[in-house]
Enzyme design. Structure first.
Site, PDB file in Angstrom:
ATOM      1  N   GLY A  56       0.825  -1.207   0.000  1.00 39.91           N
ATOM      2  CA  GLY A  56       0.000   0.000   0.000  1.00 39.91           C
ATOM      3  C   GLY A  56       0.855   1.251   0.000  1.00 39.91           C
ATOM      4  O   GLY A  56       0.453   2.298   0.511  1.00 39.91           O
ATOM      5  N   LEU A  73      -2.837  -8.544  -2.395  1.00 44.18           N
ATOM      6  CA  LEU A  73      -2.423  -9.391  -1.279  1.00 44.18           C
ATOM      7  C   LEU A  73      -3.452 -10.447  -0.916  1.00 44.18           C
ATOM      8  O   LEU A  73      -3.141 -11.366  -0.150  1.00 44.18           O
ATOM      9  CB  LEU A  73      -2.108  -8.527  -0.053  1.00 44.18           C
ATOM     10  CG  LEU A  73      -0.963  -7.536  -0.204  1.00 44.18           C
ATOM     11  CD1 LEU A  73      -0.657  -6.870   1.130  1.00 44.18           C
ATOM     12  CD2 LEU A  73       0.297  -8.205  -0.753  1.00 44.18           C
ATOM     13  N   SER A  83      -4.268  -0.015  13.840  1.00 43.78           N
ATOM     14  CA  SER A  83      -5.157   1.134  14.017  1.00 43.78           C
ATOM     15  C   SER A  83      -5.630   1.210  15.460  1.00 43.78           C
ATOM     16  O   SER A  83      -5.784   0.178  16.133  1.00 43.78           O
ATOM     17  CB  SER A  83      -6.376   1.024  13.091  1.00 43.78           C
ATOM     18  OG  SER A  83      -7.314   2.050  13.377  1.00 43.78           O
ATOM     19  N   ILE A 126      -6.306   9.839  10.908  1.00 42.37           N
ATOM     20  CA  ILE A 126      -5.273  10.496  10.117  1.00 42.37           C
ATOM     21  C   ILE A 126      -5.913  11.145   8.895  1.00 42.37           C
ATOM     22  O   ILE A 126      -6.870  10.617   8.322  1.00 42.37           O
ATOM     23  CB  ILE A 126      -4.191   9.476   9.682  1.00 42.37           C
ATOM     24  CG1 ILE A 126      -3.641   8.728  10.911  1.00 42.37           C
ATOM     25  CG2 ILE A 126      -3.058  10.169   8.941  1.00 42.37           C
ATOM     26  CD1 ILE A 126      -3.028   9.613  11.989  1.00 42.37           C
ATOM     27  N   LYS A 164      -7.393  -5.212  12.232  1.00 39.03           N
ATOM     28  CA  LYS A 164      -6.328  -4.426  12.846  1.00 39.03           C
ATOM     29  C   LYS A 164      -5.903  -5.007  14.189  1.00 39.03           C
ATOM     30  O   LYS A 164      -4.711  -4.999  14.523  1.00 39.03           O
ATOM     31  CB  LYS A 164      -6.789  -2.979  13.001  1.00 39.03           C
ATOM     32  CG  LYS A 164      -7.006  -2.270  11.660  1.00 39.03           C
ATOM     33  CD  LYS A 164      -5.761  -2.312  10.784  1.00 39.03           C
ATOM     34  CE  LYS A 164      -5.914  -1.492   9.520  1.00 39.03           C
ATOM     35  NZ  LYS A 164      -4.700  -1.547   8.662  1.00 39.03           N
ATOM     36  N   TYR A 184     -13.081  -4.680   9.939  1.00 41.50           N
ATOM     37  CA  TYR A 184     -11.877  -3.847   9.898  1.00 41.50           C
ATOM     38  C   TYR A 184     -11.200  -3.815  11.261  1.00 41.50           C
ATOM     39  O   TYR A 184      -9.972  -3.963  11.359  1.00 41.50           O
ATOM     40  CB  TYR A 184     -12.253  -2.435   9.459  1.00 41.50           C
ATOM     41  CG  TYR A 184     -11.096  -1.465   9.374  1.00 41.50           C
ATOM     42  CD1 TYR A 184     -10.183  -1.535   8.330  1.00 41.50           C
ATOM     43  CD2 TYR A 184     -10.922  -0.463  10.329  1.00 41.50           C
ATOM     44  CE1 TYR A 184      -9.123  -0.641   8.237  1.00 41.50           C
ATOM     45  CE2 TYR A 184      -9.875   0.435  10.257  1.00 41.50           C
ATOM     46  CZ  TYR A 184      -8.982   0.345   9.211  1.00 41.50           C
ATOM     47  OH  TYR A 184      -7.929   1.236   9.125  1.00 41.50           O
TER      48      TYR A 184
END
Length: 246
Positions: free
Chosen positions: A14, A63, A141, A187, A158, A154
């Site tokens: 990434g 991936l 995260s 972010i 993480k 998600y």
């Protein structure tokens, strides 16, 4: 002899967008030859980042597909012959509540952490060619620790990366291969820029420093772990403006 083959090599999954792009730039400035892994939708951005680096190369691979990871490993062997740092930064976020999420959605999210595990497994052999030395940095995260509504797969992904970090550190004990996680908070990347204004306001109100972080602030820590840290391993380091103390 091609002198670039004597430079340390960092592979960043990434590496063409967001935090990954910031990591590509800073590690290039640190003297690494940077391999930028990308997928089709971000090819243009990845090529732009590559043009900004002193020395680098592209590695196209999804991936979630082990065959593409194998092709990527072959390319690394051909183009670089070594790996010194691996940054597992690739990720996706499928935002749906548990009732709306399908098995296909869940499996797509899960495939990224499986791919990070498999890529790491394959790259470890290249670390071992360098006399068992290297750095593995997983980008996780804050929501892997706090949870987040509408992002169950998600947050699971993480949290899994952080567990992977701690377990792999123990498996590699005595090999001088350091493994750490960097857990960003909120972010300023396209993922957060696309949030509704009311959601952004709620997020900012929860951050003691009162602002979003920048990709460069995450990359600074990645640089430290890649280049200078020598007694940090198996650790999750939070960079979140005070949102979560870890």
């Amino acid at each position: 002899m091609n002198m670039s083959q004597d430079k340390p090599v960092a592979i960043i999954t990434g590496g063409g967008t967001g935090i990954g792009a910031a990591c590509s730039r800073i590690l290039s400035r640190d003297g690494f030859r940077v391999g930028i892994n990308y997928i089709d939708p971000v090819e243009e951005q990845s090529r732009q980042v590559l043009s900004e680096l002193e020395d680098g190369f592209l590695l196209k691979a999804d991936l979630s597909n082990p065959d593409e990871i194998e092709t990527m490993i072959a390319e690394i062997r051909e183009k670089a012959r070594r790996v010194d740092v691996l940054v597992n930064g690739a990720g996706i976020s499928i935002n749906k509540d548990i009732n709306s999420m399908t098995l296909d959605d869940f499996d797509l999210q899960r495939a990224i952490v499986r791919g990070s595990w498999y890529l790491t497994k394959r790259i470890l052999r290249l670390f071992m060619l360098r006399k068992n030395s290297g750095r593995i940095i997983n980008i996780s995260s804050v929501v892997g620790h706090t949870g987040n509504s509408g992002q169950i797969p998600y947050t699971m992904e993480k949290a899994a990366l952080d567990a992977f970090t701690k377990s792999l550190c123990k498996e590699l004990a005595g090999r001088n291969i350091l493994v750490n996680s960097v857990a960003p908070g909120f972010i300023d990347t396209p993922m957060t820029q696309n949030l509704p204004d009311e959601v952004k306001s709620r997020i900012l109100g929860s951050i003691p420093l009162g602002r979003l972080g920048s990709p460069e602030e995450i990359a600074d820590l990645v640089s430290f772990l890649a280049c200078r840290a020598s007694y940090i391993s198996g650790t999750v380091i939070h960079v979140n403006g005070g949102l979560y103390g870890g």
